[in-house]
Each structure stands twice: as C-alpha cells, then as structure tokens.
Design a protein around this motif. Structure first.
Motif, PDB file in Angstrom:
ATOM      1  N   VAL A 191       0.842  -1.206   0.000  1.00  0.00           N
ATOM      2  CA  VAL A 191       0.000   0.000   0.000  1.00  0.00           C
ATOM      3  C   VAL A 191       0.870   1.246   0.000  1.00  0.00           C
ATOM      4  CG1 VAL A 191      -1.644   1.354   1.362  1.00  0.00           C
ATOM      5  CG2 VAL A 191      -1.979  -1.121   1.068  1.00  0.00           C
ATOM      6  N   HIS A 192       1.908   1.272   0.816  1.00  0.00           N
ATOM      7  CA  HIS A 192       2.814   2.417   0.860  1.00  0.00           C
ATOM      8  C   HIS A 192       3.543   2.603  -0.466  1.00  0.00           C
ATOM      9  CE1 HIS A 192       3.123   2.200   5.554  1.00  0.00           C
ATOM     10  NE2 HIS A 192       1.976   2.711   5.139  1.00  0.00           N
ATOM     11  N   ASP A 193       3.726   1.500  -1.204  1.00  0.00           N
ATOM     12  CA  ASP A 193       4.377   1.576  -2.511  1.00  0.00           C
ATOM     13  C   ASP A 193       3.408   1.898  -3.641  1.00  0.00           C
ATOM     14  OD1 ASP A 193       6.822   1.011  -1.384  1.00  0.00           O
ATOM     15  OD2 ASP A 193       6.768  -1.135  -1.843  1.00  0.00           O
ATOM     16  N   GLY A 194       2.119   2.105  -3.302  1.00  0.00           N
ATOM     17  CA  GLY A 194       1.144   2.537  -4.306  1.00  0.00           C
ATOM     18  C   GLY A 194       0.233   1.461  -4.848  1.00  0.00           C
ATOM     19  N   ALA A 195       0.161   0.294  -4.192  1.00  0.00           N
ATOM     20  CA  ALA A 195      -0.595  -0.837  -4.744  1.00  0.00           C
ATOM     21  C   ALA A 195      -2.090  -0.557  -4.889  1.00  0.00           C
ATOM     22  CB  ALA A 195      -0.387  -2.078  -3.875  1.00  0.00           C
ATOM     23  N   ILE A 196      -2.674   0.265  -4.032  1.00  0.00           N
ATOM     24  CA  ILE A 196      -4.102   0.563  -4.177  1.00  0.00           C
ATOM     25  C   ILE A 196      -4.331   1.983  -4.711  1.00  0.00           C
ATOM     26  CG2 ILE A 196      -4.733  -1.089  -2.384  1.00  0.00           C
ATOM     27  CD1 ILE A 196      -5.313   1.262  -0.515  1.00  0.00           C
ATOM     28  N   GLY A 197      -3.269   2.597  -5.199  1.00  0.00           N
ATOM     29  CA  GLY A 197      -3.397   3.926  -5.786  1.00  0.00           C
ATOM     30  C   GLY A 197      -3.553   5.014  -4.744  1.00  0.00           C
ATOM     31  N   ARG A 198      -4.235   6.060  -5.138  1.00  0.00           N
ATOM     32  CA  ARG A 198      -4.447   7.200  -4.242  1.00  0.00           C
ATOM     33  C   ARG A 198      -5.470   6.833  -3.177  1.00  0.00           C
ATOM     34  NH1 ARG A 198      -6.268  13.378  -5.989  1.00  0.00           N
ATOM     35  NH2 ARG A 198      -6.004  14.298  -3.895  1.00  0.00           N
ATOM     36  N   LEU A 199      -5.132   7.053  -1.912  1.00  0.00           N
ATOM     37  CA  LEU A 199      -6.022   6.682  -0.820  1.00  0.00           C
ATOM     38  C   LEU A 199      -7.268   7.562  -0.819  1.00  0.00           C
ATOM     39  CD1 LEU A 199      -3.482   6.106   2.105  1.00  0.00           C
ATOM     40  CD2 LEU A 199      -4.260   4.507   0.336  1.00  0.00           C
ATOM     41  N   ALA A 200      -8.432   6.924  -0.642  1.00  0.00           N
ATOM     42  CA  ALA A 200      -9.702   7.647  -0.659  1.00  0.00           C
ATOM     43  C   ALA A 200     -10.354   7.696   0.723  1.00  0.00           C
ATOM     44  CB  ALA A 200     -10.657   6.988  -1.660  1.00  0.00           C
ATOM     45  N   PHE A 201     -10.586   6.530   1.323  1.00  0.00           N
ATOM     46  CA  PHE A 201     -11.165   6.483   2.668  1.00  0.00           C
ATOM     47  C   PHE A 201     -10.928   5.099   3.247  1.00  0.00           C
ATOM     48  CE2 PHE A 201     -14.474   4.693   0.060  1.00  0.00           C
ATOM     49  CZ  PHE A 201     -15.115   3.756   0.858  1.00  0.00           C
ATOM     50  N   GLY A 202     -11.140   4.991   4.554  1.00  0.00           N
ATOM     51  CA  GLY A 202     -10.905   3.716   5.206  1.00  0.00           C
ATOM     52  C   GLY A 202     -11.914   3.419   6.293  1.00  0.00           C
ATOM     53  N   GLU A 203     -11.870   2.170   6.761  1.00  0.00           N
ATOM     54  CA  GLU A 203     -12.737   1.715   7.840  1.00  0.00           C
ATOM     55  C   GLU A 203     -11.897   0.957   8.861  1.00  0.00           C
ATOM     56  OE1 GLU A 203     -15.438  -0.829   5.835  1.00  0.00           O
ATOM     57  OE2 GLU A 203     -16.644   0.807   4.989  1.00  0.00           O
ATOM     58  N   ALA A 204     -12.223   1.125  10.135  1.00  0.00           N
ATOM     59  CA  ALA A 204     -11.550   0.390  11.212  1.00  0.00           C
ATOM     60  C   ALA A 204     -12.617  -0.007  12.228  1.00  0.00           C
ATOM     61  CB  ALA A 204     -10.474   1.249  11.873  1.00  0.00           C
ATOM     62  N   THR A 205     -12.722  -1.297  12.525  1.00  0.00           N
ATOM     63  CA  THR A 205     -13.748  -1.749  13.456  1.00  0.00           C
ATOM     64  C   THR A 205     -13.162  -2.701  14.488  1.00  0.00           C
ATOM     65  OG1 THR A 205     -14.386  -3.603  12.024  1.00  0.00           O
ATOM     66  CG2 THR A 205     -15.585  -1.536  11.745  1.00  0.00           C
ATOM     67  N   TYR A 206     -13.745  -2.665  15.680  1.00  0.00           N
ATOM     68  CA  TYR A 206     -13.418  -3.613  16.734  1.00  0.00           C
ATOM     69  C   TYR A 206     -14.722  -3.932  17.449  1.00  0.00           C
ATOM     70  CZ  TYR A 206     -10.549  -5.902  20.361  1.00  0.00           C
ATOM     71  OH  TYR A 206      -9.962  -6.818  21.208  1.00  0.00           O
ATOM     72  N   GLU A 321      -7.134   2.348  -7.044  1.00  0.00           N
ATOM     73  CA  GLU A 321      -6.833   1.154  -7.835  1.00  0.00           C
ATOM     74  C   GLU A 321      -7.072  -0.150  -7.074  1.00  0.00           C
ATOM     75  OE1 GLU A 321      -3.042   1.244  -9.798  1.00  0.00           O
ATOM     76  OE2 GLU A 321      -3.136   3.410 -10.083  1.00  0.00           O
ATOM     77  N   GLY A 322      -7.642  -0.068  -5.889  1.00  0.00           N
ATOM     78  CA  GLY A 322      -7.897  -1.295  -5.158  1.00  0.00           C
ATOM     79  C   GLY A 322      -8.259  -1.038  -3.720  1.00  0.00           C
ATOM     80  N   VAL A 323      -8.383  -2.145  -2.958  1.00  0.00           N
ATOM     81  CA  VAL A 323      -8.730  -2.039  -1.548  1.00  0.00           C
ATOM     82  C   VAL A 323      -7.895  -3.038  -0.743  1.00  0.00           C
ATOM     83  CG1 VAL A 323     -10.668  -3.636  -1.892  1.00  0.00           C
ATOM     84  CG2 VAL A 323     -10.590  -2.226   0.173  1.00  0.00           C
ATOM     85  N   LEU A 324      -7.371  -2.581   0.365  1.00  0.00           N
ATOM     86  CA  LEU A 324      -6.693  -3.441   1.335  1.00  0.00           C
ATOM     87  C   LEU A 324      -7.715  -3.923   2.344  1.00  0.00           C
ATOM     88  CD1 LEU A 324      -4.179  -4.550   2.954  1.00  0.00           C
ATOM     89  CD2 LEU A 324      -4.162  -2.318   4.103  1.00  0.00           C
ATOM     90  N   GLU A 325      -7.737  -5.237   2.609  1.00  0.00           N
ATOM     91  CA  GLU A 325      -8.635  -5.799   3.603  1.00  0.00           C
ATOM     92  C   GLU A 325      -7.821  -6.627   4.593  1.00  0.00           C
ATOM     93  OE1 GLU A 325     -12.102  -7.763   2.205  1.00  0.00           O
ATOM     94  OE2 GLU A 325     -12.329  -6.477   0.451  1.00  0.00           O
ATOM     95  N   THR A 326      -8.018  -6.375   5.870  1.00  0.00           N
ATOM     96  CA  THR A 326      -7.336  -7.156   6.899  1.00  0.00           C
ATOM     97  C   THR A 326      -8.317  -7.536   7.989  1.00  0.00           C
ATOM     98  OG1 THR A 326      -6.674  -5.371   8.420  1.00  0.00           O
ATOM     99  CG2 THR A 326      -5.266  -5.740   6.491  1.00  0.00           C
ATOM    100  N   LYS A 327      -8.093  -8.719   8.542  1.00  0.00           N
ATOM    101  CA  LYS A 327      -8.837  -9.140   9.728  1.00  0.00           C
ATOM    102  C   LYS A 327      -7.871  -9.832  10.668  1.00  0.00           C
ATOM    103  CE  LYS A 327     -12.585 -11.921  11.619  1.00  0.00           C
ATOM    104  NZ  LYS A 327     -13.657 -12.914  11.383  1.00  0.00           N
ATOM    105  N   TYR A 328      -7.806  -9.346  11.904  1.00  0.00           N
ATOM    106  CA  TYR A 328      -6.974  -9.957  12.940  1.00  0.00           C
ATOM    107  C   TYR A 328      -7.485 -11.369  13.200  1.00  0.00           C
ATOM    108  CZ  TYR A 328      -4.564 -10.171  17.517  1.00  0.00           C
ATOM    109  OH  TYR A 328      -3.772 -10.518  18.588  1.00  0.00           O
ATOM    110  N   GLY A 329      -6.660 -12.368  12.851  1.00  0.00           N
ATOM    111  CA  GLY A 329      -7.082 -13.752  12.957  1.00  0.00           C
ATOM    112  C   GLY A 329      -7.719 -14.291  11.700  1.00  0.00           C
TER     113      GLY A 329
END
Length: 418
Positions: A191-206, A321-329
């Motif tokens: 992502v820092h190297d540009g894999a999803i392009g220009r950042l638009a918005f994000g979500e963080a949930t717990y 250009e894309g979306v990063l998705e992560t889930k702890y576990g």
C-alpha cells in the motif's frame, strides 16, 4: 568503586560477552525483513540467555512468561505485582525464588535493585510509562505491552524512554502482534508503494463481546474496596484508558500504520449503552480526518447478542486502484489492479507475541538498539486518545491541540499498600 558502579560494570561485561558469542555464530540468524526471520520466529536459540524479570503477574503476565520460557533464550529471575497471590502463582509456576518476588505498588522498584538484563511490563496500562522509565533508568532492556499509556503525558514519557534506551544502548520493544505478522507487513508495504493507488477512505472496526467477565465480580462484591478496583482495572477508565485505548488500539494501530502520518482531527460519539459495572464506555463511533480529506470511520462495541454480525478486528482501506482488507485472525489481502493474495492469520494472537519475543532476544544479542517500535506506538496510542477526547467532549479535536495537552489521568490509589 561504588556498589552500583560495580553492578553496572558486571552487567556491561555480561552484555559484551553475549554480543561476542552471538556474533561468532550469527551467520544462521540473519533478520531478512522488518519483523523477524522464520528461524527466529520458530524458536531462535543463542549461546547466552537473557535474565528476565516480569512486572505484572496476572493472566497476560502468566501467558507471556510462558512464551518467554518456551523461546529458550531467557531465564526468569524475578517478578513484581501489587498482589502477593498473583506473584506467588507465577513464581511457583516458573520457579522464581521467594526472595525475588516483590509485592506492592513499589515492588517493581525494589525488584530493579537486583541484577538482571531485561524486564517485560504486563501491568495495567496506567502504570506503563512509570514502569518503563524506571527500567530504562536502571539500565534494563524493556519489552512493554500495548497500550503504552492512557494519556498524552504518558505517551510522551514512553517516547522519551525509547530515545533514552537507544542512547544507553538498550533495547525497547512494544508488543503489537499485527506488526509482527508477515502478511500485514507485506500488504501494508505494498500500500505504501502505491498498490491501491491514491487513498480515498478507510474503515476500522473492533466489535466484540464483553471481555472482562472475570473482573466484574470484584466490583459487584465491593466496588469501594481499592484492591477490588485494581483487580478490575479493565473496567476502569483511568487504569485502562477506556476500551478505545486499551483494546481498540489494535485496529487503530493498523489504521495509523496504513496512513503513515498524523491525522488532522477527529470527531465522534459513544457511551455506555449496555455496561452496568465500572466506568468504561462500551461503544465508540469516531471519524478521523487525515490530510487530503481522507477519512477513516471507526466503530467499536463491547456487548453481547449480535448473532451473525461481523465480529473482531477489521481494517479496510480504499484507493483509486484497489482495496486493502485485513482481519486480525483472518485474511489479509489486496483486491484490485495489483492483487495480493496475502494469507490467513489464525494464530496471530500467539504467533505475533512469539515473533516479538524472538525479535527482542535477537536485538539484545546483536546490540540493535534502533527501537523503531517506540515512536510508531506513541503515534498509534495518541490516535486512540484523540478519538476518545473527541467522543467524550462531543466536539472536533485537532491533532495539534492534542499534542499541547498536559492533562494527566490520575487514578485513585488511596488505601493501596506501597
């Protein structure tokens, strides 16, 4: 020569012997990326063991002490906690002599008068800055649990302890499991190297159920008893920093890691919708605004009864250009133009700590005192306090305003023995 100077000289000599022994056989233990080589993660063994002491002998302290022992490169030589029963339970389990068990609020100071190399801090977050500063001052390597602090002065104190540790050639590591996971590391690097392009918005949930079931009974039995309040620290706003700092820092640390910069401001809300004991809220909803009008929407809850609704610690970052998705576990991947399959992280809770314990040991043996986890953790911890302040006060709070704050949370410790 004074007794203190003699002890310091002996410690320095031991560290130098350890360093030389390590360097003589270091060819098979090279770190290959920013977390740790797979050989280290699976149980790195060096010729010289690190003498380790533990501050905080509760559930987490017992759990991580076992991981330090399993690593094979540590000798557990002392332990401290306010409660004698917790000290004795850990001490009996791991063979700590009775004379090296230190109870009371100041027990850790008496412990630091002894001779050992490193300390692992697993006490309630309120005490982390004090414990870390004292350990660095005493010339000990420091391994500290998240969150590092509950207020802005505490965060700044940890930042200074990290810098001071580097100056004194000591290692200082903050234990975030996600930052020690290969899939998170690689995905966010992309992502820092540009894999999803220009950042638009994000979500963080717990989103989670009530996590402090075993602590609730202490407040139900006698909420005015100071020792009961301390045992139930996870339900106390001041001792824990509230849920947004004590636990939600997992997802907000990932958000901060992705953005790799400070936010502009935050605004939000929350409250106590279900929780009946303690002083912590059980839900937060906060929007963090970053430069270029990039917003991250954060939500948290700690109450039961939501059936199939998504649970856990999740982050998503949307770009042109894309979306990063992560889930702890769960799964970590990048969808879009520059697809990255990543992988699953079902054992991250334990394996992240195992990786960090190995990294800490290797850093001590090599004399690597760059201590990069300290400033990253300070920024993430401050992010949680920014969101908490905005929600508590029901207004927009800027990052600049937050950094100027000298407000220190003060716990009621009256009636506790020193």
């Amino acid at each position: 020569m004074s007794q203190d100077q003699s002890k310091a000289n002996r410690r320095d000599a031991k560290r130098e012997v350890s360093r030389r022994r390590f360097m003589a056989g270091a060819g098979a233990a090279a770190v290959t990326f920013s977390v740790v080589d797979a050989k280290l993660a699976r149980g790195y063994s060096a010729n010289e063991k690190v003498d380790l002491a533990i501050i905080g002998c509760g559930g987490r302290g017992n759990w991580i002490t076992d991981l330090f022992k399993q690593h094979g490169g540590y000798n557990l030589v002392a332990c401290a906690d306010y409660f004698q029963d917790r000290i004795d339970a850990l001490g009996d389990k791991f063979g700590v002599p009775a004379e090296r068990r230190f109870p009371g609020l100041s027990g850790y100071r008496r412990m630091l008068e002894g001779e050992f190399d490193a300390v692992a801090i697993e006490s309630p977050p309120y005490f982390h800055p004090e414990h870390a500063a004292a350990a660095v001052e005493a010339g000990r390597h420091v391994y500290v649990a998240k969150p590092i602090a509950v207020d802005v002065p505490g965060c700044k104190s940890i930042g200074e302890s990290g810098k001071k540790a580097t100056t004194k050639k000591l290692c200082f590591l903050v234990d975030f499991q996600t930052r020690a996971d290969e899939f998170y590391v690689e995905a966010i690097k992309r992502v820092h190297d540009g894999a999803i392009g220009r950042l638009a918005f994000g979500e963080a949930t717990y989103h989670a159920n009530i996590p402090w079931a075993r602590q609730i009974k202490f407040l139900e039995d006698d909420p005015n008893n100071p020792e009961n309040r301390l045992r139930a620290w996870g339900l106390d706003q001041v001792l824990s920093g509230d849920i947004i700092t004590e636990q939600n820092i997992h997802t907000l640390d990932v958000a901060s890691w992705i953005m790799n910069q400070e936010p502009v401001c935050a605004f939000g809300t929350g409250g106590r919708k279900v929780r009946e004991v303690g002083t912590c809220w059980d839900t937060f909803s906060v929007t963090f605004q970053y430069p270029d009008n990039v917003g991250i929407a954060f939500s948290s809850r700690q109450f039961n009864g939501h059936g199939t609704q998504p649970e856990g610690i999740r982050n998503r970052m949307f770009g042109s250009e894309g979306v990063l998705e992560t889930k702890y576990g769960g799964d970590v991947l990048i969808r879009g133009t520059n697809f990255y399959r990543g992988g699953s992280t079902p054992t991250i809770f334990k394996q992240g700590a195992v990786n960090n314990i190995a990294t800490f040991h290797a850093a001590i043996q090599k004399g690597d005192c760059t201590n990069s986890t300290a400033p990253e953790s300070v920024r993430s911890n401050l992010l949680t306090i920014l969101g908490r302040t905005a929600a508590y006060e029901g207004r927009i709070v800027t990052w600049e305003e937050l950094l100027k704050s000298d407000e220190k949370l003060v716990a009621d410790l009256k009636g506790l023995k020193d």
